[in-house]
Every structure is written in structure tokens, then in C-alpha cells.
Scaffold this motif. Structure first.
Motif, PDB file in Angstrom:
ATOM      1  N   ILE A  78       0.853  -1.187   0.000  1.00  0.00           N
ATOM      2  CA  ILE A  78       0.000   0.000   0.000  1.00  0.00           C
ATOM      3  C   ILE A  78       0.889   1.237   0.000  1.00  0.00           C
ATOM      4  N   ASP A  79       0.743   2.046  -1.054  1.00  0.00           N
ATOM      5  CA  ASP A  79       1.529   3.275  -1.165  1.00  0.00           C
ATOM      6  C   ASP A  79       0.728   4.437  -0.593  1.00  0.00           C
ATOM      7  N   HIS A  80       1.418   5.293   0.166  1.00  0.00           N
ATOM      8  CA  HIS A  80       0.802   6.523   0.665  1.00  0.00           C
ATOM      9  C   HIS A  80       0.952   7.614  -0.391  1.00  0.00           C
ATOM     10  N   LEU A  81      -0.133   7.979  -1.067  1.00  0.00           N
ATOM     11  CA  LEU A  81      -0.061   9.025  -2.089  1.00  0.00           C
ATOM     12  C   LEU A  81       0.299  10.365  -1.447  1.00  0.00           C
ATOM     13  N   CYS A  82      -0.050  10.526  -0.156  1.00  0.00           N
ATOM     14  CA  CYS A  82       0.215  11.778   0.564  1.00  0.00           C
ATOM     15  C   CYS A  82       1.601  11.771   1.206  1.00  0.00           C
ATOM     16  N   ARG A  83       2.298  10.638   1.134  1.00  0.00           N
ATOM     17  CA  ARG A  83       3.650  10.462   1.689  1.00  0.00           C
ATOM     18  C   ARG A  83       3.682  10.639   3.208  1.00  0.00           C
ATOM     19  N   ASN A  84       2.541  10.530   3.866  1.00  0.00           N
ATOM     20  CA  ASN A  84       2.469  10.614   5.327  1.00  0.00           C
ATOM     21  C   ASN A  84       2.243   9.206   5.872  1.00  0.00           C
ATOM     22  N   LEU A  86       1.786   7.957   8.717  1.00  0.00           N
ATOM     23  CA  LEU A  86       0.807   7.746   9.780  1.00  0.00           C
ATOM     24  C   LEU A  86      -0.624   7.903   9.286  1.00  0.00           C
ATOM     25  N   CYS A  87      -0.787   8.326   8.033  1.00  0.00           N
ATOM     26  CA  CYS A  87      -2.116   8.562   7.482  1.00  0.00           C
ATOM     27  C   CYS A  87      -2.787   7.233   7.114  1.00  0.00           C
ATOM     28  N   PHE A  88      -4.093   7.117   7.464  1.00  0.00           N
ATOM     29  CA  PHE A  88      -4.811   5.912   7.031  1.00  0.00           C
ATOM     30  C   PHE A  88      -6.114   6.258   6.314  1.00  0.00           C
ATOM     31  N   ASN A  89      -6.179   7.464   5.730  1.00  0.00           N
ATOM     32  CA  ASN A  89      -7.317   7.838   4.891  1.00  0.00           C
ATOM     33  C   ASN A  89      -7.274   6.979   3.620  1.00  0.00           C
ATOM     34  N   PRO A  90      -8.300   6.105   3.422  1.00  0.00           N
ATOM     35  CA  PRO A  90      -8.250   5.182   2.275  1.00  0.00           C
ATOM     36  C   PRO A  90      -8.100   5.899   0.933  1.00  0.00           C
ATOM     37  N   LYS A  91      -8.553   7.165   0.852  1.00  0.00           N
ATOM     38  CA  LYS A  91      -8.430   7.922  -0.402  1.00  0.00           C
ATOM     39  C   LYS A  91      -6.979   8.266  -0.708  1.00  0.00           C
ATOM     40  N   HIS A  92      -6.125   8.186   0.301  1.00  0.00           N
ATOM     41  CA  HIS A  92      -4.705   8.500   0.119  1.00  0.00           C
ATOM     42  C   HIS A  92      -3.872   7.244  -0.066  1.00  0.00           C
ATOM     43  N   LEU A  93      -4.541   6.083  -0.145  1.00  0.00           N
ATOM     44  CA  LEU A  93      -3.826   4.807  -0.207  1.00  0.00           C
ATOM     45  C   LEU A  93      -4.084   4.126  -1.540  1.00  0.00           C
ATOM     46  N   GLU A  94      -3.025   3.539  -2.108  1.00  0.00           N
ATOM     47  CA  GLU A  94      -3.180   2.841  -3.380  1.00  0.00           C
ATOM     48  C   GLU A  94      -2.313   1.585  -3.379  1.00  0.00           C
ATOM     49  N   PRO A  95      -2.888   0.396  -3.740  1.00  0.00           N
ATOM     50  CA  PRO A  95      -2.061  -0.805  -3.829  1.00  0.00           C
ATOM     51  C   PRO A  95      -1.176  -0.755  -5.071  1.00  0.00           C
ATOM     52  N   VAL A  96       0.106  -0.982  -4.869  1.00  0.00           N
ATOM     53  CA  VAL A  96       1.059  -0.971  -5.992  1.00  0.00           C
ATOM     54  C   VAL A  96       2.035  -2.131  -5.828  1.00  0.00           C
ATOM     55  N   THR A  97       2.749  -2.471  -6.903  1.00  0.00           N
ATOM     56  CA  THR A  97       3.774  -3.521  -6.820  1.00  0.00           C
ATOM     57  C   THR A  97       4.959  -2.974  -6.017  1.00  0.00           C
ATOM     58  N   PRO A  98       5.755  -3.872  -5.393  1.00  0.00           N
ATOM     59  CA  PRO A  98       6.920  -3.404  -4.629  1.00  0.00           C
ATOM     60  C   PRO A  98       7.861  -2.541  -5.462  1.00  0.00           C
ATOM     61  N   SER A  99       8.040  -2.875  -6.773  1.00  0.00           N
ATOM     62  CA  SER A  99       8.979  -2.089  -7.589  1.00  0.00           C
ATOM     63  C   SER A  99       8.420  -0.696  -7.878  1.00  0.00           C
ATOM     64  N   GLU A 100       7.100  -0.615  -8.099  1.00  0.00           N
ATOM     65  CA  GLU A 100       6.467   0.694  -8.313  1.00  0.00           C
ATOM     66  C   GLU A 100       6.563   1.532  -7.030  1.00  0.00           C
ATOM     67  N   ASN A 101       6.373   0.882  -5.888  1.00  0.00           N
ATOM     68  CA  ASN A 101       6.454   1.579  -4.605  1.00  0.00           C
ATOM     69  C   ASN A 101       7.856   2.160  -4.402  1.00  0.00           C
ATOM     70  N   ALA A 102       8.881   1.372  -4.748  1.00  0.00           N
ATOM     71  CA  ALA A 102      10.274   1.826  -4.599  1.00  0.00           C
ATOM     72  C   ALA A 102      10.551   2.990  -5.547  1.00  0.00           C
ATOM     73  N   ARG A 103      10.002   2.883  -6.781  1.00  0.00           N
ATOM     74  CA  ARG A 103      10.203   3.956  -7.765  1.00  0.00           C
ATOM     75  C   ARG A 103       9.608   5.270  -7.264  1.00  0.00           C
ATOM     76  N   ARG A 104       8.398   5.177  -6.680  1.00  0.00           N
ATOM     77  CA  ARG A 104       7.730   6.379  -6.175  1.00  0.00           C
ATOM     78  C   ARG A 104       8.468   6.976  -4.980  1.00  0.00           C
ATOM     79  N   ALA A 105       8.976   6.093  -4.111  1.00  0.00           N
ATOM     80  CA  ALA A 105       9.708   6.592  -2.944  1.00  0.00           C
ATOM     81  C   ALA A 105      10.933   7.375  -3.396  1.00  0.00           C
TER      82      ALA A 105
END
Ligand SMILES: [Zn+2]
Ligand SMILES: [Zn+2]
Length: 152
Positions: A78-84, A86-105
């Protein structure tokens, strides 16, 4: 679907409801900030009952996503679109692959290790990697100076 799955789902729902007992909402970003326990990486943790009756810890953003939206597909993070974290607002969360998550980070990093911006003329894109022109210039000048010194 067996009985076990049904029980598991109900228990997860209970954990999802408990999330709201430890929450402050950031009016500006609409982040739902978890105020309960956290782990060493700064993510929220909440106790969840497993099928075998034992209590385990789960990440709050994952519990929230499953409670509000649905099961997280196998192998996805689960990627935090808001980069926070501690946030658990589902609208700020998106399931992504581990490689996509690393790319975004990585792309969330806006400056090179020396503090020059990865933007405008200073940004060099090469094979999907970002390089800092200022640092390259510093490196190249030092390299040329060394070669000149070697030649005498
Ligand atoms: Zn958020
Ligand atoms: Zn730099």
C-alpha cells in the motif's frame, strides 16, 4: 467461502472500527493521522485477532484499506499518495507492486545528496535514473584537474 474466512473478516472489521478511536484529521491535507502505537519505521500499528485466537500487530494503513475498500491483492504494497506514513485515509492509499512503490519513494526525493535540486537544467535523466548536473560538473572538473596533474 468457508466459515473461517467469514470469522476473519468480522475480526478485521472490528480492528477497522477501532482505528477511529486514535485519529486526528489534518484539515489541510485531509490526512487521517494515527495517534496510537507505531513501529520503528514510523508506520501505525494496531492489534488484530488472528484465526487461531492470538493477537498480532497489523499496519494501520493496511487495516484501513481492507476495512474501507477491500482485500489487498496478493503481493501488493500500500503506497501513501500523501507520503504521510501515519495517514490511514483510504483515499490517500493505493495498492502498488513493490517495484512501483520503490520507484515512487525515489521520485519523492527532490534533491541530490549534496542538496542540489533534481529539476530544471540541473536534472539529467539517464536510463530511468536521475543525475545531478551540478555534482557531475564538480566531479568532471576534479577529474580533469587530476588528469592534468598526472601529465605534469
Ligand atoms: Zn494522507
Ligand atoms: Zn548535486
Amino acid at each position: 467461502m468457508g466459515m473461517g474466512k467469514h470469522v476473519n473478516r468480522r475480526r478485521r472489521t472490528a480492528a477497522g472500527e477501532r482505528l477511529y478511536d486514535h485519529m486526528v484529521v489534518d484539515d489541510e491535507t485531509e490526512c487521517w493521522i494515527w495517534t496510537g502505537a507505531t513501529n520503528a519505521s514510523g508506520y501505525g500499528r494496531i492489534g488484530v485477532w488472528r484465526d487461531d485466537g492470538r493477537c498480532t500487530n497489523a499496519a494501520t494503513h493496511r487495516v484501513s484499506y481492507e476495512y474501507d475498500i477491500g482485500p489487498i491483492p496478493d503481493g501488493l504494497q500500500i503506497d501513501h499518495l500523501c507520503r504521510n506514513r501515519l495517514c490511514f485515509n483510504p483515499k490517500h492509499l493505493e495498492p502498488v507492486t513493490p517495484s512501483e512503490n520503490a520507484r515512487r519513494a525515489k521520485s519523492a526525493i527532490t534533491h541530490c545528496p549534496s542538496g542540489h535540486p533534481y529539476s530544471g537544467d540541473n536534472l539529467i535523466q539517464r536510463k530511468g535514473r536521475r543525475l545531478c548536473r551540478e555534482c557531475r560538473n564538480i566531479y568532471n572538473r576534479a577529474y580533469i584537474a587530476r588528469k592534468k596533474a598526472e601529465r605534469g
